[in-house]
Design a protein around this motif. Sequence first.
Motif, PDB file in Angstrom:
ATOM      1  N   UNK A   4       0.820  -1.226   0.000  1.00 50.88           N
ATOM      2  CA  UNK A   4       0.000   0.000   0.000  1.00 50.88           C
ATOM      3  C   UNK A   4       0.848   1.268   0.000  1.00 50.88           C
ATOM      4  N   UNK A   5       2.093   1.178   0.493  1.00 56.48           N
ATOM      5  CA  UNK A   5       2.963   2.362   0.545  1.00 56.48           C
ATOM      6  C   UNK A   5       3.418   2.789  -0.838  1.00 56.48           C
ATOM      7  N   UNK A   6       3.339   1.887  -1.814  1.00 56.90           N
ATOM      8  CA  UNK A   6       3.878   2.177  -3.139  1.00 56.90           C
ATOM      9  C   UNK A   6       2.841   2.904  -3.996  1.00 56.90           C
ATOM     10  N   UNK A   7       2.651   4.156  -3.673  1.00 57.19           N
ATOM     11  CA  UNK A   7       1.800   5.021  -4.494  1.00 57.19           C
ATOM     12  C   UNK A   7       2.424   6.400  -4.549  1.00 57.19           C
ATOM     13  N   UNK A   8       2.209   7.092  -5.649  1.00 57.63           N
ATOM     14  CA  UNK A   8       2.906   8.356  -5.877  1.00 57.63           C
ATOM     15  C   UNK A   8       2.388   9.494  -5.015  1.00 57.63           C
ATOM     16  N   UNK A   9       1.298   9.257  -4.323  1.00 53.87           N
ATOM     17  CA  UNK A   9       0.815  10.255  -3.376  1.00 53.87           C
ATOM     18  C   UNK A   9       1.483  10.161  -2.025  1.00 53.87           C
ATOM     19  N   UNK A  10       2.298   9.135  -1.826  1.00 51.34           N
ATOM     20  CA  UNK A  10       2.998   8.931  -0.560  1.00 51.34           C
ATOM     21  C   UNK A  10       4.348   9.653  -0.627  1.00 51.34           C
ATOM     22  N   UNK A  11       4.471  10.751   0.107  1.00 49.04           N
ATOM     23  CA  UNK A  11       5.672  11.574   0.024  1.00 49.04           C
ATOM     24  C   UNK A  11       6.933  10.810   0.403  1.00 49.04           C
ATOM     25  N   UNK A  12       6.800   9.857   1.311  1.00 52.81           N
ATOM     26  CA  UNK A  12       7.982   9.096   1.727  1.00 52.81           C
ATOM     27  C   UNK A  12       8.561   8.255   0.592  1.00 52.81           C
ATOM     28  N   UNK A  13       7.718   7.944  -0.411  1.00 50.42           N
ATOM     29  CA  UNK A  13       8.172   7.093  -1.504  1.00 50.42           C
ATOM     30  C   UNK A  13       8.734   7.876  -2.682  1.00 50.42           C
ATOM     31  N   UNK A  14       8.790   9.203  -2.568  1.00 47.78           N
ATOM     32  CA  UNK A  14       9.343  10.022  -3.659  1.00 47.78           C
ATOM     33  C   UNK A  14      10.743   9.564  -4.060  1.00 47.78           C
ATOM     34  N   UNK A  15      11.640   9.257  -3.109  1.00 48.83           N
ATOM     35  CA  UNK A  15      12.979   8.789  -3.513  1.00 48.83           C
ATOM     36  C   UNK A  15      12.935   7.502  -4.332  1.00 48.83           C
ATOM     37  N   UNK A  16      12.007   6.618  -4.017  1.00 50.05           N
ATOM     38  CA  UNK A  16      11.901   5.362  -4.767  1.00 50.05           C
ATOM     39  C   UNK A  16      11.510   5.622  -6.218  1.00 50.05           C
ATOM     40  N   UNK A  17      10.479   6.424  -6.427  1.00 48.95           N
ATOM     41  CA  UNK A  17      10.021   6.690  -7.791  1.00 48.95           C
ATOM     42  C   UNK A  17      11.062   7.500  -8.575  1.00 48.95           C
ATOM     43  N   UNK A  18      11.780   8.366  -7.893  1.00 47.07           N
ATOM     44  CA  UNK A  18      12.869   9.093  -8.538  1.00 47.07           C
ATOM     45  C   UNK A  18      13.956   8.112  -8.991  1.00 47.07           C
ATOM     46  N   UNK A  42      -3.181  -2.923  -5.350  1.00 45.82           N
ATOM     47  CA  UNK A  42      -2.401  -3.785  -6.236  1.00 45.82           C
ATOM     48  C   UNK A  42      -2.534  -3.307  -7.676  1.00 45.82           C
ATOM     49  N   UNK A  43      -3.746  -2.926  -8.070  1.00 45.98           N
ATOM     50  CA  UNK A  43      -3.959  -2.392  -9.419  1.00 45.98           C
ATOM     51  C   UNK A  43      -3.117  -1.140  -9.649  1.00 45.98           C
ATOM     52  N   UNK A  44      -2.946  -0.341  -8.607  1.00 41.56           N
ATOM     53  CA  UNK A  44      -2.141   0.873  -8.712  1.00 41.56           C
ATOM     54  C   UNK A  44      -0.682   0.530  -9.022  1.00 41.56           C
ATOM     55  N   UNK A  45      -0.152  -0.506  -8.348  1.00 38.05           N
ATOM     56  CA  UNK A  45       1.221  -0.952  -8.620  1.00 38.05           C
ATOM     57  C   UNK A  45       1.324  -1.457 -10.056  1.00 38.05           C
ATOM     58  N   UNK A  46       0.331  -2.211 -10.505  1.00 41.15           N
ATOM     59  CA  UNK A  46       0.335  -2.771 -11.869  1.00 41.15           C
ATOM     60  C   UNK A  46       0.314  -1.671 -12.929  1.00 41.15           C
TER      61      UNK A  46
END
Length: 364
Positions: free
Chosen positions: A114-128, A154-158
């Motif tokens: 669930x943490x892997x979404x672009x609205x999660x500020x903590x995950x910005x480094x991952x998507x970068x 899960x659909x969001x990750x896909x």
Amino acid sequence: MSFFLQGHHKSFKKKYFKEHYSDTKKLILFFVPSGTDRINGGILSICTIYNIVRKLKDIHGCDVVASFLPGKSETDYKYRKFSNEMIIFTFKEIERYFDHLDFAEIHIPDVMIAAFNKGNKRMVPFFRWTENIKDIKINLLNQNDLFMPPIEKIDNVKKMFPNTTMTMAHKRYATLEKRNYYGVPLHLFSAWLSPTPYNRKAFSEKENLVIYSPDKIQWVPNSSTLTKEGILANLKAKLPHYTFVEITNMKYDTYKDYASRAKFVITFGEGLDGYLIETIFSGGISFAVYNEIFFTEDFKNLPTLYSSFDEMNEKIANDIKHYDNPETFKEYQDKLDIIVNKLYSFNMLENNIKQYYLHNFDFK
């Protein structure tokens, strides 16, 4: 932790990177739970899978690394409660050390999806970080189907990563139905098992000892109003000559020693877990509530797998007394042993992972 020790850990990981990863262009990354002074089935499972994947480099052609999620500033780099070979980097170190990859496969445990979404500020480094990788594959580690997030997560990750697969820890839900539900290729990795031999003891060598899992029964779907503490109080009153030990805050080797000495184990969690399986491999008898999400038909109607915690509370003391003699103990323990040996082995897990990297999925 002292600044000196923190500096030592950073220096160690920097040296480790230079010795093992300095030419890496293809990477397999395992995200792992933070908190290095802890142990649970999920962590043990990931560490075992990690070690097997490392040994299959001749098939997948990748280096293998572990990392905490972005934002986790762990100062230690290793789980300390059990022997393992995993060195864990912070994600800042992953960004810095692995910044020119051609390919990355990323394993994400169920509780992290669930943490892997672009609205999660903590995950910005991952998507970068992923923006600079030419080819990305995601594998969702379904260690416990009860812990999987809503399907839209899960659909969001896909949508972000079309090359997504899922691996299952239990045969019971490694099915075509689940493949269709999650909408990704699906493969069984099977539940975690220790690659080291179990210290199996016969009835005559065991103690009047009952070990039990640290789970709260409220964590699993059930209609009982009983508590774990209530069931244990009932048992202790009826079995005063027995010692009861909760498996918590101990090293894995200590737990395995208890499992070898104990006649019986009670697991209060999902049922088909390491406590149940490893005690059987150690020559003991396991008690649990039968859970259709995890148990296969092989376990159905076993007398020590109850239909509810209420039935467990009603029957378990008498059942322990029934099996507390050499003849009935051996006869039933042999039966349990046949079932778990048919379903679980370290060699089977190794082969399952090998087939995954040969792209021979159970359900494509």
